[in-house]
Write a protein that holds these residues in place. Structure first.
Motif, PDB file in Angstrom:
ATOM      1  N   ILE A 142       0.807  -1.229   0.000  1.00  0.00           N
ATOM      2  CA  ILE A 142       0.000   0.000   0.000  1.00  0.00           C
ATOM      3  C   ILE A 142       0.837   1.274   0.000  1.00  0.00           C
ATOM      4  CG2 ILE A 142      -1.772   1.287   1.246  1.00  0.00           C
ATOM      5  CD1 ILE A 142      -2.711  -1.336  -0.083  1.00  0.00           C
ATOM      6  N   TYR A 143       1.970   1.279   0.661  1.00  0.00           N
ATOM      7  CA  TYR A 143       2.711   2.526   0.857  1.00  0.00           C
ATOM      8  C   TYR A 143       3.871   2.654  -0.125  1.00  0.00           C
ATOM      9  CZ  TYR A 143       0.066   2.846   5.182  1.00  0.00           C
ATOM     10  OH  TYR A 143      -0.960   2.924   6.096  1.00  0.00           O
ATOM     11  N   ASP A 144       4.051   3.874  -0.658  1.00  0.00           N
ATOM     12  CA  ASP A 144       5.157   4.123  -1.571  1.00  0.00           C
ATOM     13  C   ASP A 144       6.423   4.459  -0.771  1.00  0.00           C
ATOM     14  OD1 ASP A 144       5.013   6.799  -0.750  1.00  0.00           O
ATOM     15  OD2 ASP A 144       3.884   7.440  -2.520  1.00  0.00           O
ATOM     16  N   ARG A 150      -0.580   4.504  -1.919  1.00  0.00           N
ATOM     17  CA  ARG A 150      -0.634   4.562  -3.377  1.00  0.00           C
ATOM     18  C   ARG A 150      -2.000   5.069  -3.812  1.00  0.00           C
ATOM     19  NH1 ARG A 150       0.389  -1.610  -4.921  1.00  0.00           N
ATOM     20  NH2 ARG A 150       0.358  -0.741  -7.033  1.00  0.00           N
ATOM     21  N   SER A 151      -2.065   5.696  -4.948  1.00  0.00           N
ATOM     22  CA  SER A 151      -3.301   6.336  -5.386  1.00  0.00           C
ATOM     23  C   SER A 151      -4.353   5.338  -5.858  1.00  0.00           C
ATOM     24  CB  SER A 151      -3.002   7.329  -6.524  1.00  0.00           C
ATOM     25  OG  SER A 151      -2.380   6.658  -7.618  1.00  0.00           O
ATOM     26  N   ALA A 359       7.389  -5.046 -10.869  1.00  0.00           N
ATOM     27  CA  ALA A 359       7.251  -5.504  -9.484  1.00  0.00           C
ATOM     28  C   ALA A 359       6.660  -4.427  -8.583  1.00  0.00           C
ATOM     29  CB  ALA A 359       8.600  -5.959  -8.949  1.00  0.00           C
ATOM     30  N   ARG A 360       6.736  -3.162  -9.009  1.00  0.00           N
ATOM     31  CA  ARG A 360       6.150  -2.086  -8.202  1.00  0.00           C
ATOM     32  C   ARG A 360       4.633  -2.163  -8.147  1.00  0.00           C
ATOM     33  NH1 ARG A 360      10.162   2.664 -10.387  1.00  0.00           N
ATOM     34  NH2 ARG A 360      11.809   2.377  -8.823  1.00  0.00           N
ATOM     35  N   LYS A 361       4.057  -2.960  -9.007  1.00  0.00           N
ATOM     36  CA  LYS A 361       2.609  -3.173  -8.902  1.00  0.00           C
ATOM     37  C   LYS A 361       2.282  -3.889  -7.595  1.00  0.00           C
ATOM     38  CE  LYS A 361      -1.383  -4.718 -11.586  1.00  0.00           C
ATOM     39  NZ  LYS A 361      -1.845  -5.318 -12.863  1.00  0.00           N
ATOM     40  N   ILE A 362       3.244  -4.665  -7.095  1.00  0.00           N
ATOM     41  CA  ILE A 362       3.077  -5.341  -5.807  1.00  0.00           C
ATOM     42  C   ILE A 362       3.648  -4.498  -4.682  1.00  0.00           C
ATOM     43  CG2 ILE A 362       3.689  -7.383  -4.442  1.00  0.00           C
ATOM     44  CD1 ILE A 362       3.772  -8.996  -6.997  1.00  0.00           C
TER      45      ILE A 362
END
Length: 450
Positions: A142-144, A150-151, A359-362
């Motif tokens: 959830i967190y960037d 994340r939006s 992988a940033r989708k996860i």
């Protein structure tokens, strides 16, 4: 060398061959079985812990499974778990933990919501997680990198604990062979014995190996991955099939980023697993991302490049039908882009940067410096090309000749389905040889009775 005769010979010492050996020894009145393995140890290729995702694929979070397939896989996956419990492998080679499939963005969110409602009756333990709940149980989703949410909307379906999710299938392979030998049958294991030919003379099969073994059998089951089709072709079987080996690579993180297994929604156009993140039980729980999917012109990833390439050329069974299958696949822009992107995942310098974007989708906070290419990880899965139907086959393929020999090609989830596939073959063997299968004992020990 004097010929040694067995009632059943199994070619291939991965988890599929070991599962069949175990079931024949424990649940039938067959008394002599040979297991013949090419290399110097068991489970050195796709069953090895570093060559797969170590996941019990039971269908609850695998979004590319239909309800029908999930129902079948659920049964066979439960066999693996029951075997592990029966032999006290919990916490040693089999682990429970958290797992989930996540949907990112509005369309995937709606897909996960719908799938959750559809699959809840089949998996009563499955829970639905909204974005707020995910922030508590898998905060990295959830967190960037700045600590902000994340939006995109994100939801998940899965389980927090109490379900066995992870298995070292390589270690399981050894336990299956060891337990088979305890049954008091003749269970001989031949290592360093590469099978080059199988010939049928009358009602007996004669097996030729590179090291000069002289073995015959009344029934043969070939569980040798992509080489199963290679040996089938040598005997004149399965000529309507070709083999497209798909190699999967992984990237490891330098720390534990995820608390459990996190899978993404599968693109229905793509026959290969979507990228997922797993705590690697062989790397101190550090997160392993993958797999990539790259067509590779060799039947084995890290062995004998030239020989493996030549075997691939023979097993591809190239002709106009194969060209048609490839053309139909590649004319779709999504598949073309997928193929190109996965090729770039193997190219130094570009690979990590491109992979991290996916992988940033996860894990949206993931940086290039957080991961490294896992050398020596991954394997090759045989994807079967059906020349009659002119399409790529999904799932397992088996050639039962009806003449006393079976050839099995088992892409994912072959390890999860090993005991179920062995059950199918045990019944065929017993029927052909007029032997008895103790189905009552089998069901009592391995089949979930709910």
């Amino acid at each position: 060398m004097k010929e040694k005769h067995y009632e059943v010979a199994i070619v291939g010492g991965g988890i599929s061959g070991a599962a069949l050996l175990y079931e024949l020894a424990r649940y039938t009145d067959i008394n002599s079985i040979a297991l013949i393995e090419k290399y110097g140890g068991l489970a050195t290729l796709n069953s090895k812990g570093t060559a797969n995702s170590q996941t019990v694929h039971c269908g609850d979070i695998e979004t590319n499974y239909t309800f029908e397939k999930a129902s079948k896989v659920r049964r066979t996956a439960a066999m693996v778990v029951k075997y592990g419990i029966q032999h006290d492998l919990q916490g040693k080679y089999m682990f429970d933990g958290q797992k989930m499939a996540i949907g990112v963005g509005d369309s995937e969110v709606e897909y996960i919501k719908k799938r959750y409602e559809e699959f809840k009756p089949l998996y009563p333990y499955i829970e639905f997680y909204d974005k707020e709940e995910l922030a508590k149980i898998e905060p990295k989703i959830i967190y960037d990198k700045n600590g902000n949410q994340r939006s995109e909307n994100v939801v998940g379906m899965g389980v927090k604990s109490g379900v066995y999710t992870t298995v070292d299938f390589g270690a399981f392979t050894s336990t299956l062979v060891d337990n088979a030998k305890k049954e008091g049958k003749e269970c001989d294991v031949y290592l360093n014995s590469e099978v080059t030919d199988i010939n049928q003379v009358g009602d007996k099969f004669y097996i030729t190996t590179k090291n000069g073994l002289s073995i015959s059998a009344d029934f043969v089951v070939v569980n040798a991955g992509a080489h199963s089709l290679f040996l089938a072709h040598r005997m004149g079987y399965g000529l309507n099939f070709g083999c497209l080996p798909m190699a999967g690579s992984f990237y490891l993180t330098k720390q534990k980023l995820l608390n459990g297994k996190v899978y993404m929604v599968q693109n229905p156009k793509l026959p290969f697993a979507a990228l997922h993140g797993d705590p690697d039980i062989l790397a101190d729980g550090c997160t392993r991302f993958g797999p990539t999917a790259l067509a590779m012109p060799k039947l084995e990833r890290y062995h004998g490049t030239y020989r493996s390439f030549m075997d691939f050329c023979k097993t591809l069974n190239f002709d106009g039908d194969i060209v048609k299958i490839f053309y139909d696949l590649l004319k779709d822009s999504e598949i073309r882009n997928y193929v190109l992107r996965n090729f770039m995942f193997e190219v130094p310098y570009f690979n990590k940067k491109l992979f991290v974007k996916d992988a940033r989708k996860i894990v949206p906070s993931l940086e290039v410096s957080d991961i490294y290419y896992a050398r020596g990880f991954g394997g090759v899965r045989p994807q079967v090309l059906n020349k009659t139907e002119k399409k790529l086959m999904l799932g397992e393929a088996s050639i039962n000749t009806g003449k006393g020999i079976i050839f099995n090609m088992t892409p994912s989830p072959g390890a999860t389905s090993c005991l179920g596939n062995a059950e199918r073959d045990v019944k065929e063997v017993c029927k052909f040889l007029n032997k008895n299968f103790n189905e009552e004992k089998f069901n009592q020990e391995l089949v979930d009775q709910d």
